[in-house]
Each structure stands twice: as structure tokens, then as C-alpha cells.
Write a protein that holds these residues in place. Structure first.
Motif, short mmCIF file in Angstrom:
data_model
loop_
_atom_site.label_atom_id
_atom_site.label_comp_id
_atom_site.label_asym_id
_atom_site.label_seq_id
_atom_site.Cartn_x
_atom_site.Cartn_y
_atom_site.Cartn_z
N THR A 29 0.79 -1.03 -0.02
CA THR A 29 0.13 0.09 0.01
C THR A 29 0.94 1.29 0.12
O THR A 29 1.75 1.49 0.84
N GLY A 30 0.40 1.99 -1.04
CA GLY A 30 1.50 3.27 -0.92
C GLY A 30 2.77 3.27 -1.75
O GLY A 30 3.77 4.27 -1.39
N ARG A 31 3.03 2.01 -2.11
CA ARG A 31 4.33 1.60 -2.36
C ARG A 31 4.59 1.32 -3.62
O ARG A 31 3.82 0.61 -4.25
N ALA A 32 5.90 1.41 -4.29
CA ALA A 32 6.18 0.94 -5.63
C ALA A 32 6.37 -0.63 -5.54
O ALA A 32 7.04 -0.96 -4.54
N VAL A 33 5.96 -1.32 -6.49
CA VAL A 33 6.02 -2.86 -6.74
C VAL A 33 6.69 -3.23 -8.15
O VAL A 33 6.04 -2.89 -8.97
N VAL A 34 7.96 -3.37 -7.79
CA VAL A 34 8.66 -3.98 -9.11
C VAL A 34 8.22 -5.20 -9.50
O VAL A 34 8.61 -6.07 -8.68
N ILE A 35 7.81 -5.41 -10.57
CA ILE A 35 7.57 -6.89 -11.30
C ILE A 35 8.52 -7.32 -12.25
O ILE A 35 8.54 -6.66 -13.43
N VAL A 36 9.36 -8.06 -11.98
CA VAL A 36 10.38 -8.53 -13.01
C VAL A 36 10.03 -9.96 -13.62
O VAL A 36 10.06 -10.92 -13.05
N SER A 37 9.18 -9.99 -14.72
CA SER A 37 8.49 -10.87 -15.26
C SER A 37 8.41 -10.87 -16.73
O SER A 37 8.01 -9.77 -17.16
N GLU A 38 8.38 -11.80 -17.63
CA GLU A 38 7.66 -11.96 -18.83
C GLU A 38 6.13 -11.74 -18.65
O GLU A 38 5.54 -12.10 -17.63
N LYS A 39 5.62 -11.24 -19.74
CA LYS A 39 4.10 -10.82 -19.66
C LYS A 39 3.55 -12.24 -19.67
O LYS A 39 3.64 -13.31 -20.43
N SER A 40 2.44 -12.31 -18.88
CA SER A 40 1.41 -13.52 -18.61
C SER A 40 0.29 -13.02 -17.92
O SER A 40 0.30 -11.92 -17.38
N PHE A 41 -0.56 -14.26 -17.67
CA PHE A 41 -1.68 -13.76 -17.01
C PHE A 41 -1.27 -13.75 -15.56
O PHE A 41 -1.95 -12.85 -14.76
N SER A 42 -0.24 -14.55 -15.02
CA SER A 42 0.12 -14.28 -13.56
C SER A 42 0.84 -12.99 -13.56
O SER A 42 0.67 -12.28 -12.51
N THR A 43 1.62 -12.53 -14.31
CA THR A 43 1.98 -11.30 -14.27
C THR A 43 1.09 -10.03 -14.21
O THR A 43 1.23 -8.91 -13.80
N LEU A 44 0.12 -10.17 -15.08
CA LEU A 44 -1.17 -9.16 -14.92
C LEU A 44 -2.03 -9.26 -13.72
O LEU A 44 -2.28 -7.85 -13.41
N ILE A 45 -2.04 -10.35 -13.18
CA ILE A 45 -2.81 -10.46 -11.99
C ILE A 45 -1.85 -9.67 -10.72
O ILE A 45 -2.60 -9.06 -9.89
N ALA A 46 -0.52 -9.71 -11.11
CA ALA A 46 0.48 -9.14 -9.81
C ALA A 46 0.26 -7.51 -10.28
O ALA A 46 0.26 -6.97 -9.17
N MET A 47 0.31 -7.00 -11.49
CA MET A 47 0.10 -5.79 -11.70
C MET A 47 -1.36 -5.10 -10.99
O MET A 47 -1.32 -4.28 -10.55
N LEU A 48 -2.36 -5.85 -11.39
CA LEU A 48 -3.85 -5.39 -11.01
C LEU A 48 -3.80 -5.63 -9.39
O LEU A 48 -4.55 -4.97 -8.91
N GLY A 49 -3.32 -6.61 -8.93
CA GLY A 49 -3.31 -7.00 -7.75
C GLY A 49 -2.49 -5.82 -6.93
O GLY A 49 -3.18 -5.21 -5.74
N THR A 50 -1.59 -5.23 -7.49
CA THR A 50 -0.72 -4.12 -6.82
C THR A 50 -1.99 -3.03 -6.67
O THR A 50 -1.80 -2.13 -5.62
#
Length: 531
Positions: free
Chosen positions: A53-74
Motif C-alpha cells: 500500500t502506497g509503495r512501488a512494486v517492481v515486477i520482474v517478469s515476462e508478460k503472462s496472466f500471472s504477471t497481469l494479476i500481479a499488476m492489477l493486484g498491486t
């Protein structure tokens, strides 16, 4: 009419109206809007408890469904995501993490069985306190059917409270581009900017719920923002094309055919890759109804090949850097026009103003006037990471600046560093970058002007020129089948003497930057290798 304040409302509305409609297709399978929503919320709960919350979340990953839910989950967790290419050098990832002041890191790299050793954690995140495995996050988001009613209620209340405290100028994401200093430059983009652009984008081009959007760009490239949120806004299907297919153009064309793709929002270089190798031949891509391209000038011969194959499709030239989310101008290609001067940048999107300032500071208004492109409007980014701690932006040749036409109040605009010319009828033609403008033999030269002249010659499909400062010479690299000596002779009759390249070299393909643009620096290095 309720005004949206958060990009997650796109997902929530589409899931409410079409829960079983396919939202995402990737290498692992197909997922509905209901699955995407539920998984994203679960990811949001998990990430909120990790301190996102209120923080940057760096996502080091190839594009995929799981990457997308990590982005939206953030976003559900009240944070903002920072997508990073998993193949990026460790030094670049460390620079990004350092700039973000101890971000949470989600690592999706899978180089080997023990891919996240303690040493690699420290190497990656510069001592960041929290590192999460993407696979672990994905499993936790898809296997929580055992939650009790009280746990479900607790999770719902957590997400609801986070949403209540958010506003539309909170950041959605930060994309790091190449900075002029050699260090990555982070562009901070807020909800209001994305909502403003996407609403205009899908309405302008009639993106629909039955569309199947072929995602070419990696998630750390801003073209993907149009794919992701354009699809979520209307309930369309987003097809995440595997990166490996872009080194196999014929398989890529077959993939587009099998997936019945209807919309392609692609970088020019990716489109040129397929036409250069004749990958469109023998494939039925009649399902494609619209191709939108950006990033560079589209060579006319490559465009003609695409238009011949997709003879019913609409083609659109998009313009705009990452700082003005995602484009500020567009031009729908007219099949009956010859475009002797090139395809214009076109018309400004709704609620955006584009103007040109000449070198003397006056507004460009007359036919033939050339000026630098400035943009203002609701989709302007918040600025750059660390901009408040640096005064360099004030003196940079482009960036976020005060509107030079307004001295009464704060009125931020983006100075693009791009030059354009006013044509008959008021159209604007791209003329090149300030940093592609060089001084040679006492003359100011735009490298793009050389490129356009070479591309008009028979047997040339694409050209990119560079200036060799070490040897004080112009070089031109081209794709095509015309002889180098013959082409050089033609150019001597079509260019002023000071603009004629010292050397003209045929290449089988153009090297690309990670963002899909032609890499002029790499071309220069290749010229040294070949003398």
C-alpha cells in the motif's frame, strides 16, 4: 453518469457485465473476466499484507496472466506497479530499485530451480525488505476456496478501505525509459491520465467487447497500456503473444490467424519485421479489422504491403511519447492518398492541445513552418521519479516544463523534443528528433530527411541514417535489394552535397532497442566492425 476514479473500475464493470467472457489468453491457457477479477483481488489482499500500500512494486517478469494479476493486484493493494524486463541487465534493475526507495519486488524469473537465492535477492533489489516469488503469489491467488466467510469478509473490507482512501491522481504505474544521462528515467502515470486517454481511445476507434486484441509490446513498454486497459474498458479479449514468436515471423503470422485477431496495436518495427521476411504470404488474416502503429515513421513500402494483405482493414498512425499517455495525435490512413511527404501525425485526441513552437519561441502557424511539438492536457504524466530532487529538468532540451505561452499560473506541458512541419490544410508532419539533428559541414541536418529520401528510391524498403562523430561522416543503412553503389549514385543526384552519406550499407535487418525502435547506436557499432 458516474465518473471513474480508478482504472480497476474497467475490470470490475466488464466482469460484472460479462463474467464468463474470455479476458486473457496466454501460453498457459484462457481466463475469464471473473477469474481475472477474483485472482487480482486475492493478489491485492496478499500484496497489501506484504506492505504494498502506497509503495512501488517492481515486477520482474515476462508478460503472462500471472504477471497481469500481479499488476492489477498491486493496484488493489493501493500500490503502483513498475514492470521490468526480466532479461534486463542486473545493473539496470538495481538502478530502478534504488531510484524507488526500497520497493517491494515480485520476481518472476525462472532461470533455474533455485532462481531466487539470497545472493540474487540482494543483487536484484539492493536490500529491499520484501521479495515475493511470482509463482507463489499466483498459487495463493488461485487456491483460496478454503477461506471461511469471516476471512472473505475481512479481505473485502481491507480492499474496500484501500479503495476509499485512493484518489485519481495516485500513480498506476511507473515506466522506466532510457534517460539522457544514461540512467533509467521513470515516468510516473496516474489513474486520471490513463482513464482520460483510454476513454478517448476506445471511443475514437470503436474498440468493442467482441474484439480480440493481439498484444505485441512487453508490459514495460507503454504500447501495452493501450492493449491492457483498452481491452478491460470494453470487455474485449487480450491475447498475450509469446515473446519467442517475434523471432519466428512465419509462426507469428500463423498464430495471428489461428487466434482470429481483430485489432493490432503494434510498434512499427514489429510490423516491418513481418513484411521484410514476407511472413504475411500464405496466411489468412482477414479477421484483422484495424492496425494501429506507433514508435517510428512507418516506411510507405511496408505499409503498402500490409494494406495489400489486409485490404479491408483500417490503418492508423499514432503519435506520442510515454509522458503523454499514451498518444496525443492520430491519423487514419486514406487508401486513396499517395502521401508524397509521408504520413502526417494527424489530429489531437479529445481534451489535448498540441502546438508547435519555432526556434525563435514564436508559435508555428503558417504552411511550411517548422517547430518543436508541445503537448498539454488531461493525460499528461505526473513527472519523473526524483524530479523534485533535481534541477536538471529545467535546462533539459525536452521534458515537463511550464507552458511558455502562459505566465499567469502553473500550466505544465510536455516538451517532446520532436520537430514537425505544418502542411497544407493544417496537417502536421513529423520532421525528426532534436537529438537526431546534427551539424555537418556547417549545415544543420535532420537524419530523418535523409531516411525519407533513401526510402523513396526503388528497391529500398527502409532506411536509418546515423552520424559518426568520431570520423565526421554520415552513414545510411537500408533494407532492400538495390545495389549499394547504384543507390549511392542516385543519392548524389537527389540530396545536397553536404547531406550525401559517405557510406551506404545494405542490411538484412535493423537492430532494435528493447522498446522496438531501430537502434541507431547499434548500427553505428556495426559500421565500425565492417570498417
Amino acid at each position: 453518469m458516474n465518473q471513474k476514479l480508478n482504472v480497476l473500475e474497467y475490470l470490475e464493470e466488464s466482469a460484472r457485465h460479462h463474467p464468463n467472457h474470455c479476458a486473457i489468453i496466454d501460453e498457459s491457457g484462457a481466463y475469464s473476466y471473473k477469474e481475472l477479477l477474483e485472482s487480482s483481488k486475492r493478489a491485492g489482499v496478499a500484496l497489501a499484507r506484504f506492505g504494498a500500500t502506497g509503495r512501488a512494486v517492481v515486477i520482474v517478469s515476462e508478460k503472462s496472466f500471472s504477471t497481469l494479476i500481479a499488476m492489477l493486484g498491486t493496484l488493489y493493494a493501493g500500490g503502483f506497479y513498475v514492470p521490468v524486463d526480466p532479461n534486463a541487465p542486473v545493473k539496470r534493475i538495481r538502478n530502478i530499485c534504488s531510484a524507488l526507495n526500497n520497493p517491494l519486488v515480485i520476481d518472476g524469473r525462472k532461470s533455474n530451480a533455485d532462481f531466487l537465492t539470497r545472493n540474487r535477492q540482494e543483487d536484484l533489489c539492493l536490500g529491499a525488505k520484501t521479495v515475493v516469488h511470482l509463482d507463489s503469489l499466483f498459487v495463493s491467488c488461485t487456491l483460496n476456496d478454503t477461506l471461511s466467510p469471516s476471512q472473505i469478509k475481512e479481505n473485502d473490507e481491507l480492499l474496500a478501505n484501500i479503495r476509499l482512501s485512493s484518489i485519481d491522481v495516485d500513480p498506476v504505474y511507473i515506466l522506466f525509459t532510457s534517460g539522457t544521462t544514461g540512467k533509467p528515467k521513470g515516468v510516473v502515470v496516474h489513474h486520471k491520465a490513463v482513464l482520460s486517454f483510454i476513454d478517448s481511445f476506445v471511443a475514437t476507434f470503436d474498440i468493442r467487447g467482441d474484439d480480440r486484441i493481439a498484444n505485441q509490446a512487453p508490459f514495460d513498454f507503454d504500447v501495452s497500456v493501450k492493449d491492457i486497459y483498452g481491452a478491460l474498458a470494453v470487455g474485449a479479449t487480450l491475447i498475450l503473444i509469446p515473446r519467442t514468436l517475434f523471432s519466428k515471423p512465419f509462426e507469428l503470422a500463423k498464430y495471428l490467424e489461428i487466434k482470429n485477431v481483430t485489432v493490432m496495436i503494434w510498434a512499427v518495427a514489429a510490423l516491418c519485421l513481418m513484411t521484410t521476411l514476407h511472413a504475411l504470404d500464405g496466411h489468412d488474416l482477414s479477421s484483422v479489422r484495424m492496425v494501429l502503429f506507433s514508435g517510428e515513421i512507418m516506411p510507405k513500402r511496408h505499409l503498402d504491403r500490409w494494406m495489400k494483405v489486409l485490404h479491408e482493414a483500417k490503418f492508423v498512425n499514432l503519435y506520442g511519447p510515454s509522458e503523454i499517455i499514451c498518444n496525443c495525435m492520430y491519423h487514419v490512413v486514406d487508401r486513396n492518398r499517395t502521401y508524397p511527404y509521408g504520413i502526417p501525425l494527424g489530429t489531437a485526441f479529445a481534451n489535448r492541445e498540441v502546438f508547435l513552437l519555432k526556434d525563435d519561441g514564436n508559435l508555428a502557424t503558417e504552411v511550411g513552418d517548422v517547430g518543436e511539438i508541445y503537448v498539454r492536457g488531461s493525460s499528461l504524466a505526473s513527472g519523473y521519479v526524483g524530479m523534485l530532487n533535481s534541477q536538471k529538468n529545467v535546462s533539459e532540451s525536452f521534458g515537463f516544463v511550464q507552458n511558455p505561452r502562459n505566465s499567469l499560473y502553473m500550466d505544465p506541458v510536455y516538451r517532446t523534443g520532436d520537430y514537425a512541419e505544418i502542411l497544407e490544410g493544417g496537417e502536421i508532419l513529423y520532421r525528426g528528433r532534436r537529438d537526431n539533428q546534427i551539424k555537418h559541414q556547417g549545415h544543420r541536418i535532420e537524419l530523418e530527411e535523409i531516411d525519407r529520401t533513401v526510402e523513396r528510391q526503388d528497391g529500398v524498403t527502409r532506411c536509418r541514417s546515423v552520424y559518426d562523430h568520431k570520423r565526421n561522416r554520415l552513414l545510411a543503412f537500408y533494407e532492400g535489394n538495390v545495389d549499394e553503389v547504384l543507390l549511392a549514385q542516385k543519392l548524389r543526384n537527389r540530396l545536397p552535397r553536404f547531406m550525401v552519406p559517405s557510406k551506404v550499407m545494405m542490411v538484412t535487418g535493423m537492430p532494435l532497442t528493447k522498446n522496438g525502435k531501430v537502434d541507431r547506436v547499434q548500427l553505428m557499432e556495426e559500421s565500425y566492425i565492417h570498417g
